[in-house]
Enzyme design. Structure first.
Site, PDB file in Angstrom:
ATOM      1  N   TYR B 300      -3.388  -0.767  -0.108  1.00 59.45           N
ATOM      2  CA  TYR B 300      -2.889  -1.058  -1.456  1.00 59.45           C
ATOM      3  C   TYR B 300      -1.369  -1.123  -1.431  1.00 59.45           C
ATOM      4  O   TYR B 300      -0.684  -0.154  -1.091  1.00 59.45           O
ATOM      5  CB  TYR B 300      -3.351   0.043  -2.403  1.00 59.45           C
ATOM      6  CG  TYR B 300      -3.286  -0.281  -3.871  1.00 59.45           C
ATOM      7  CD1 TYR B 300      -4.342  -0.919  -4.495  1.00 59.45           C
ATOM      8  CD2 TYR B 300      -2.189   0.086  -4.649  1.00 59.45           C
ATOM      9  CE1 TYR B 300      -4.314  -1.195  -5.853  1.00 59.45           C
ATOM     10  CE2 TYR B 300      -2.147  -0.185  -6.006  1.00 59.45           C
ATOM     11  CZ  TYR B 300      -3.211  -0.827  -6.602  1.00 59.45           C
ATOM     12  OH  TYR B 300      -3.172  -1.091  -7.951  1.00 59.45           O
ATOM     13  N   TYR B 358      -1.934  -9.908  -7.172  1.00 62.34           N
ATOM     14  CA  TYR B 358      -2.096  -8.510  -7.553  1.00 62.34           C
ATOM     15  C   TYR B 358      -3.181  -8.405  -8.613  1.00 62.34           C
ATOM     16  O   TYR B 358      -2.910  -8.581  -9.795  1.00 62.34           O
ATOM     17  CB  TYR B 358      -0.767  -7.953  -8.063  1.00 62.34           C
ATOM     18  CG  TYR B 358      -0.815  -6.498  -8.474  1.00 62.34           C
ATOM     19  CD1 TYR B 358      -1.344  -5.533  -7.624  1.00 62.34           C
ATOM     20  CD2 TYR B 358      -0.309  -6.072  -9.694  1.00 62.34           C
ATOM     21  CE1 TYR B 358      -1.369  -4.199  -7.988  1.00 62.34           C
ATOM     22  CE2 TYR B 358      -0.332  -4.738 -10.068  1.00 62.34           C
ATOM     23  CZ  TYR B 358      -0.863  -3.805  -9.201  1.00 62.34           C
ATOM     24  OH  TYR B 358      -0.885  -2.474  -9.568  1.00 62.34           O
TER      25      TYR B 358
END
Ligand SMILES: [Zn+2]
Lengths: 145, 405
Positions: B300, B358
């Site tokens: 992440y 994203y």
């Protein structure tokens, strides 16, 4: 990078709210006294203030007058006023408060060129009036006194 | 101890909309995009949307933190006849891989048979994630943070990055390398938002948004939706593609990380970390594997510095050695050998949140699935294990190990 003088954010437009757990901190700040929430039983400090002591679960709180000094734990350097977007160099700073077991306050640092700020630096509280009659603790280097 | 549900469920369907630069998805609506992603995931799995009977969300079912997913509304919109499971992980994007664990819990409890996990977001001018903290109304807790002018997630992470640099001598060049290495992987991704090579000069002249982090250390602001379908292994074998087996998955964390950067009270060494150590240890305990056993790592990357700290927390390198690890090229994917460089494990072969899109962690899951299927663009040769992580954020954070069937 060269930034020049770090300025605390203008107090006008900064709003806070309180609740019964946090109000004594802000009440003290209005009187230019720096305090932090301390457990009335085991003495552990916690910030932001909360109903229970995470060490012993006590709800007893005391609000001692702290020396008003501290140490820079970490910081960032920002260059835009978050409200207006205009160029404005300010240093958000995490300060470990003297007189506590590492309770920390997140604030602004002024009175120094931003590029000269260092972790471990000693700082002293200053006061920045904000909206609705509240006063925000901010910091300046101890050397600036 | 081996996880009792190891290899009993699998991700069998993945679906995504196009990825749009923030705000450019209008006049599509967020529900339109969510529905497209779900229908595509069903098609990919080879099931009808009518067979979905479970929904496992994260981010407290917050679509991009701004809207809320509603199970009843999704059922009505898509014609899903019934659900036996509808649950969400608390906190933020850190729960993304953990939502697959939540799906597994529902499946293993026989509450459902095909479970969808999704994220959709649309950042119209009044709804930007990047300023969502700063523009939220003051409350008694954030009154201790907001006035400092730490208005966005990147501002908060920069304070953690500074501490890491102070403690361990972490170099800004390491942040640059993370952005550049993962940018390389986005160049031939057809849907990637950033597809041009990134020069040193372009990186160094990128504006400092919150020193020590630059604009290019910040993830993209993207609109779009991604959904995945999880089911039990017996059903997975009948699906269209090779299952991506859920080999290990965990969410959680310790109080030392706790409220994390919305608090700044973490003790060292947690302060200069990603808060993932607890979850990492659980995953390695569940699987008997280590970071070095991974063939690819989908980490992440809302901010470059947080990739470095996760590499440490998951044990790709020792605590404090993330900077050297990254600078030795070990997160690179080598297109020629279709593998790692210098003994490292390729990171974010899809370009990640920094370069591709994203969607709050979902693209990492998609890439993990495609890697163990063997069908992705930057395919790692003979990929057996893929690590997917979510967070750091306030707890819970989470991680997932997918295994080739
Ligand atoms: Zn106590």
């Amino acid at each position: 990078m060269s930034y020049g003088p770090a300025r605390v954010l203008p107090g006008e437009g900064i709003k806070i709210t309180t609740n019964p757990d946090t109000e004594p901190f802000w009440g003290a700040a209005r009187e230019r006294r720096l305090t932090a929430c301390q457990c009335g039983d085991c003495g552990h400090f916690r910030m932001p203030p909360s109903p229970f002591c995470p060490k012993c679960q006590s709800t007893r709180k005391v609000w001692p007058d702290l020396p008003g000094t501290g140490t820079i734990f970490s910081f960032a350097i920002c260059s835009k006023n978050p409200r207006t977007g205009e160029d404005y160099v300010y240093v958000p700073v995490v300060v470990s408060l003297d007189g506590t077991d590492d309770a920390r306050l997140v604030s602004n640092l002024g009175g120094i060129n931003a590029e000269d700020v260092r972790i471990g630096q000693k700082v002293e509280v200053d006061w920045n009036p904000i909206d609705d009659g509240w006063v925000l603790p901010v910091f300046k280097p101890v050397e600036a006194l | 101890m081996t996880w009792v549900n190891q290899d009993k469920c699998a991700i069998v369907g993945i679906g995504a909309t196009d990825y749009y630069v923030r705000g450019k998805s209008w006049p599509r609506t967020i529900n339109d995009m969510a529905g497209e992603a779900i229908l595509k995931a069903c098609e990919d799995a080879g099931i009808s949307v009518n067979q979905i009977d479970g929904i496992a969300y994260y981010s407290t079912a917050g679509a991009g933190y701004l809207d809320k997913f509603d199970t009843a509304s999704l059922m009505e919109t898509l014609g899903i006849p019934y659900v036996g499971f509808s649950a969400t992980l608390t906190s933020g994007g850190g729960g993304c891989p953990g939502a697959i664990g939540l799906a597994t819990a529902g499946l293993m409890n026989q509450d459902c048979t095909y479970t969808v996990t999704l994220m959709a977001l649309q950042q119209l001018p009044q709804h930007r994630l990047g300023v969502v903290f700063g523009s939220s109304a003051p409350n008694p807790e954030n009154s201790f943070l907001q006035p400092s002018g730490l208005v966005g997630p990147g501002h908060l992470m920069s304070v953690l990055a500074r501490r890491h640099m102070h403690l361990y001598g972490t170099q800004p060049e390491a942040f640059k390398e993370i952005v550049q290495a993962t940018r390389e992987n986005a160049l031939d991704r057809p849907k990637a938002v950033r597809r041009k090579p990134l020069s040193d000069e372009e990186y160094w002249t990128s504006p400092m948004l919150a020193d020590p982090l630059r604009r290019l250390d910040f993830c993209l602001e993207t609109d779009g939706a991604v959904a995945v379908i999880t089911t039990t292994m017996d059903r997975a074998r009948d699906c269209r593609h090779k299952p991506a087996v859920v080999h290990g998955v965990a969410h959680g964390g310790t109080r030392e990380w706790g409220r994390a950067f919305a608090w700044m009270g973490m003790p060292d060494p947690d302060f200069a970390s990603s808060g993932h150590k607890f979850v990492a240890d659980r995953i390695w305990n569940q699987t008997g594997l280590t970071a070095k056993d991974m063939d690819v790592a989908l980490i992440y990357d809302h901010f470059s510095s947080m990739v470095l700290m996760q590499l440490e927390d998951y044990g790709f390198c020792e605590k404090g050695e993330g900077s050297d690890y990254v600078l030795s090229g070990k997160i690179r994917y080598d297109k020629a050998t279709r593998g790692g460089v210098n003994g490292g494990v390729p990171v974010n072969t899809h370009g990640g949140n920094l370069n591709e899109a994203y969607i709050i962690g979902m693209t990492h899951i998609v890439e993990g699935v495609e890697q163990v299927r063997g069908t992705t663009v930057n395919q790692v040769e003979d990929c057996e294990f893929a690590l997917v992580t979510g967070g750091p954020a306030s707890l819970p954070v989470s991680g997932l190990v997918l295994r080739r069937a």
